[in-house]
Design a protein around this motif. Structure first.
Motif, PDB file in Angstrom:
ATOM      1  N   HIS A   1     -28.802  15.373 -31.381  1.00  0.00           N
ATOM      2  CA  HIS A   1     -27.955  14.198 -31.579  1.00  0.00           C
ATOM      3  C   HIS A   1     -26.599  14.579 -32.166  1.00  0.00           C
ATOM      4  N   VAL A   2     -26.578  15.557 -33.067  1.00  0.00           N
ATOM      5  CA  VAL A   2     -25.305  16.015 -33.628  1.00  0.00           C
ATOM      6  C   VAL A   2     -24.420  16.572 -32.519  1.00  0.00           C
ATOM      7  N   ALA A   3     -25.002  17.408 -31.658  1.00  0.00           N
ATOM      8  CA  ALA A   3     -24.232  18.000 -30.563  1.00  0.00           C
ATOM      9  C   ALA A   3     -23.721  16.931 -29.607  1.00  0.00           C
ATOM     10  N   LEU A   4     -24.570  15.953 -29.277  1.00  0.00           N
ATOM     11  CA  LEU A   4     -24.141  14.859 -28.398  1.00  0.00           C
ATOM     12  C   LEU A   4     -23.000  14.071 -29.033  1.00  0.00           C
ATOM     13  N   SER A   5     -23.109  13.788 -30.324  1.00  0.00           N
ATOM     14  CA  SER A   5     -22.049  13.034 -31.010  1.00  0.00           C
ATOM     15  C   SER A   5     -20.744  13.814 -31.035  1.00  0.00           C
ATOM     16  N   LEU A   6     -20.816  15.128 -31.175  1.00  0.00           N
ATOM     17  CA  LEU A   6     -19.602  15.944 -31.160  1.00  0.00           C
ATOM     18  C   LEU A   6     -18.911  15.873 -29.796  1.00  0.00           C
ATOM     19  N   VAL A   7     -19.694  15.910 -28.732  1.00  0.00           N
ATOM     20  CA  VAL A   7     -19.108  15.776 -27.387  1.00  0.00           C
ATOM     21  C   VAL A   7     -18.417  14.429 -27.243  1.00  0.00           C
ATOM     22  N   LEU A   8     -19.081  13.368 -27.703  1.00  0.00           N
ATOM     23  CA  LEU A   8     -18.494  12.034 -27.592  1.00  0.00           C
ATOM     24  C   LEU A   8     -17.250  11.899 -28.461  1.00  0.00           C
ATOM     25  N   ALA A   9     -17.226  12.574 -29.614  1.00  0.00           N
ATOM     26  CA  ALA A   9     -16.035  12.540 -30.463  1.00  0.00           C
ATOM     27  C   ALA A   9     -14.858  13.239 -29.789  1.00  0.00           C
ATOM     28  N   VAL A  10     -15.121  14.355 -29.127  1.00  0.00           N
ATOM     29  CA  VAL A  10     -14.069  15.030 -28.366  1.00  0.00           C
ATOM     30  C   VAL A  10     -13.532  14.111 -27.279  1.00  0.00           C
ATOM     31  N   ASN A  11     -14.420  13.368 -26.658  1.00  0.00           N
ATOM     32  CA  ASN A  11     -13.999  12.456 -25.591  1.00  0.00           C
ATOM     33  C   ASN A  11     -13.062  11.374 -26.099  1.00  0.00           C
ATOM     34  N   VAL A  12     -13.241  10.941 -27.348  1.00  0.00           N
ATOM     35  CA  VAL A  12     -12.345   9.934 -27.927  1.00  0.00           C
ATOM     36  C   VAL A  12     -10.915  10.461 -27.941  1.00  0.00           C
ATOM     37  N   TYR A  13     -10.750  11.702 -28.393  1.00  0.00           N
ATOM     38  CA  TYR A  13      -9.415  12.305 -28.405  1.00  0.00           C
ATOM     39  C   TYR A  13      -8.861  12.437 -26.990  1.00  0.00           C
ATOM     40  N   LEU A  14      -9.696  12.850 -26.047  1.00  0.00           N
ATOM     41  CA  LEU A  14      -9.241  13.032 -24.671  1.00  0.00           C
ATOM     42  C   LEU A  14      -8.822  11.708 -24.042  1.00  0.00           C
ATOM     43  N   VAL A  15      -9.506  10.631 -24.376  1.00  0.00           N
ATOM     44  CA  VAL A  15      -9.104   9.314 -23.869  1.00  0.00           C
ATOM     45  C   VAL A  15      -7.712   8.958 -24.389  1.00  0.00           C
TER      46      VAL A  15
ATOM     47  N   TRP B   1      -0.012   2.162 -29.347  1.00  0.00           N
ATOM     48  CA  TRP B   1      -0.965   1.092 -29.632  1.00  0.00           C
ATOM     49  C   TRP B   1      -2.068   1.042 -28.574  1.00  0.00           C
ATOM     50  N   ALA B   2      -1.658   1.041 -27.314  1.00  0.00           N
ATOM     51  CA  ALA B   2      -2.632   0.929 -26.222  1.00  0.00           C
ATOM     52  C   ALA B   2      -3.549   2.138 -26.175  1.00  0.00           C
ATOM     53  N   ALA B   3      -2.991   3.337 -26.343  1.00  0.00           N
ATOM     54  CA  ALA B   3      -3.820   4.544 -26.319  1.00  0.00           C
ATOM     55  C   ALA B   3      -4.813   4.537 -27.472  1.00  0.00           C
ATOM     56  N   GLY B   4      -4.360   4.084 -28.647  1.00  0.00           N
ATOM     57  CA  GLY B   4      -5.277   4.005 -29.785  1.00  0.00           C
ATOM     58  C   GLY B   4      -6.394   3.006 -29.551  1.00  0.00           C
ATOM     59  N   LEU B   5      -6.075   1.879 -28.942  1.00  0.00           N
ATOM     60  CA  LEU B   5      -7.108   0.881 -28.640  1.00  0.00           C
ATOM     61  C   LEU B   5      -8.121   1.415 -27.628  1.00  0.00           C
ATOM     62  N   ALA B   6      -7.636   2.118 -26.606  1.00  0.00           N
ATOM     63  CA  ALA B   6      -8.559   2.713 -25.630  1.00  0.00           C
ATOM     64  C   ALA B   6      -9.483   3.718 -26.311  1.00  0.00           C
ATOM     65  N   ALA B   7      -8.930   4.524 -27.210  1.00  0.00           N
ATOM     66  CA  ALA B   7      -9.754   5.488 -27.948  1.00  0.00           C
ATOM     67  C   ALA B   7     -10.764   4.777 -28.830  1.00  0.00           C
ATOM     68  N   LEU B   8     -10.370   3.638 -29.414  1.00  0.00           N
ATOM     69  CA  LEU B   8     -11.293   2.865 -30.245  1.00  0.00           C
ATOM     70  C   LEU B   8     -12.484   2.370 -29.436  1.00  0.00           C
TER      71      LEU B   8
ATOM     72  N   MET C   1     -16.211   2.918 -17.362  1.00  0.00           N
ATOM     73  CA  MET C   1     -15.877   2.139 -18.555  1.00  0.00           C
ATOM     74  C   MET C   1     -14.624   2.671 -19.237  1.00  0.00           C
ATOM     75  N   LEU C   2     -14.447   3.995 -19.249  1.00  0.00           N
ATOM     76  CA  LEU C   2     -13.254   4.566 -19.872  1.00  0.00           C
ATOM     77  C   LEU C   2     -11.990   4.138 -19.129  1.00  0.00           C
ATOM     78  N   GLY C   3     -12.080   4.059 -17.804  1.00  0.00           N
ATOM     79  CA  GLY C   3     -10.948   3.563 -17.033  1.00  0.00           C
ATOM     80  C   GLY C   3     -10.642   2.110 -17.356  1.00  0.00           C
TER      81      GLY C   3
END
Length: 505
Positions: A126-140, A152-159, A356-358
């Motif tokens: 679960h820690v490893a999965l969460s780290l991958v998802l956290a990296v994805n937040v930055y990439l979004v 503003w918009a980029a921050g909201l998408a990352a949120l 969903m990210l799109g």
């Protein structure tokens, strides 16, 4: 008294002092300008740090309880059947022989290192999965900025990418790590490509090789990455006029996708040979997917009329005269990325991660524009004029964030947490029995289980991963019974009754 011809006159001395003073003033001005730029830079860094801390706090608040979640039943099958039993060498070459159709080989690079270090303890997974998802937040966030979204918009998408309760099983069910990994490499490939092309530079051979590696990793994670060439082509079409387009990188990605698609259909572990992965190209299947997508990704449970209304709205916003390129790109993203699963039955929640990210980027851009437009209107009203446009816009966005967080929290409490609590209860009970008994068997031996609590091959998978010896052969009497003579020659016999594992011999 006569002045010394070798000495400067008083006027000359005054002029030199004035010149020196002017140079000092100029120097002081440059220092003040430099100090101003440093203050501005520090302010921007504080702003980014504050935004990063907010996103991190949001991510941890919603995901902090995943560490206590058990394995999903599919985890045991995935690790043993597709990665552990075939062996390390096949895991290595399956990353490159994509036309052979091996089952999502990138997943093996996630599972096996953790298995070798921590065994059957779910928390590290679960820690490893969460780290991958956290990296994805930055990439979004980076992708949204590269596409032209405001901060503003980029921050909201990352949120939104931090946690989306409609896709709840993505965050607590490690069997869906394929979606997280695919999203990571999918986004990384787009960020890398757009970062170069945004400066109107063409990718060199070396840069195309890096892009190919990212595309390959995405395709080895999950079949959703088959749409990457179409997304790269959409970026070229929208953001670059015909004379400056680069087709070589898109063609390279398309070749990789063609090889991967061949493997998915005709390969060794052909995905279309599995139940649930045979597409049915009907209008009803398309509508069913769209309703599921809107229900999970937009919290909008609607029928066919709602689907038509949604696409009418996003199409108007994307293709009206003067529409921003990021919205047109987002529209094409929503059209292309679901294609690998759009005509498959029952694909929901985590399977919708990349589309969903799109939608998150598209909706964040629209919402930020609406908030700023409304702030413009309110700033002209006597009641709000003293607040100013920036504060009004920030307040409107904060209200939207509050509503989004409340909606996610409600959905998590009602729909997600009960499933989290019940996930993998039987699997975990059996693993705990193995841990309590701590059985060991000799290499090259045969092991039999007289009874087990499952309906499929789960006990075999768990036993394989417990012993972790490929020379040991496990038999399940329930599914492949041995006769008395064969059973008498088995080196170790176990039984599982009334929730307890015992060693018979």
């Amino acid at each position: 008294m006569q002045a010394n011809p070798g000495q400067p006159s008083l006027v000359q001395r005054l002029l030199s002092q004035v010149k020196y003073l002017g140079s000092q003033v100029k120097y002081l001005g440059s220092q003040v300008k430099y100090l101003g730029s440093q203050v501005k830079y520090l302010g921007s860094q504080v702003k980014y740090l504050g935004g990063g801390l907010l996103l991190g706090a949001w991510f941890l608040y919603f995901s902090r309880d995943v560490l206590g979640v058990r394995f999903a039943p599919d985890d045991m099958m995935n690790v043993d059947n597709f990665y552990w039993t075939p062996g390390t060498w096949r895991l290595f070459y399956s990353q490159f022989l994509i036309w052979r159709g091996y089952y999502r080989p990138m997943g093996g690079l996630f599972y096996l290192p953790i298995l070798s270090l921590w065994g059957l303890h779910p928390a590290p997974y679960h820690v490893a999965l969460s780290l991958v998802l956290a990296v994805n937040v930055y990439l979004v966030y980076r992708l949204a900025r590269l596409l032209g979204a405001t901060e503003w918009a980029a921050g909201l998408a990352a949120l939104v990418a931090c946690y989306h309760a409609g896709l709840g099983n993505l965050y607590y069910n490690t069997a869906f790590v394929y979606d997280a990994l695919c999203g990571c490499f999918f986004l990384a490939a787009l960020v890398y490509y757009c970062g170069i092309r945004r400066r109107d530079r063409r990718l060199s051979i070396g840069q195309q090789a890096i892009l190919a590696a990212l595309v390959l990793c995405a395709m080895n994670s999950k079949e959703m990455a088959l749409t990457l060439p179409a997304i790269l082509l959409a970026y070229e079409w929208i953001y670059h006029p015909s004379g400056s387009r680069q087709h070589s990188a898109v063609l390279m990605a398309a070749c990789l996708a063609s090889l991967d698609l061949y493997g998915k259909v005709f390969g060794y572990d052909a995905l279309t040979g599995m139940e649930g992965y045979r597409p049915v190209f009907t209008w009803q299947r398309f509508v069913d997917y769209q309703k599921t997508f809107l229900g999970d990704a937009a919290f909008w449970h609607t029928g066919g009329g709602g689907v038509l209304a949604f696409w009418a709205a996003v199409s108007y916003l994307a293709w009206r005269p003067g529409a921003r390129p990021v919205l047109r790109f987002g529209w094409l993203f929503l059209v292309f990325t679901p294609l690998p699963i759009e005509f498959l039955p029952g694909k929901s929640q985590a399977c919708l991660y990349i589309p969903m990210l799109g939608l998150a980027i598209f909706a964040a851009v629209v919402f930020a524009d609406l908030a700023e437009a409304l702030a413009d209107v309110l700033s002209g009203e006597p009641l709000f004029r003293h607040l100013g446009r920036p504060i009004l816009a920030a307040g409107l966005i904060a209200a939207g964030v509050f509503y989004w967080g409340r909606q996610n929290l409600h959905c998590k409490q009602v729909s997600v947490k009960p499933v989290m609590a019940a996930l993998g209860a039987q699997t975990w009970q059996v693993i705990e029995q193995f841990r309590a008994l701590d059985p060991h068997v000799r290499p090259h031996s045969h092991v039999a289980f007289l009874h087990d609590p499952f309906t499929e091959w789960d006990m075999l998978f768990i036993a394989d991963l417990w012993f972790r010896d490929r020379s040991v052969t496990v038999h399940l009497q329930r599914l492949a019974p041995l006769n008395e003579a064969e059973l008498s020659g088995v080196g170790a016999v176990f039984d599982y009754r009334d929730g307890k594992l015992s060693r018979v011999r």
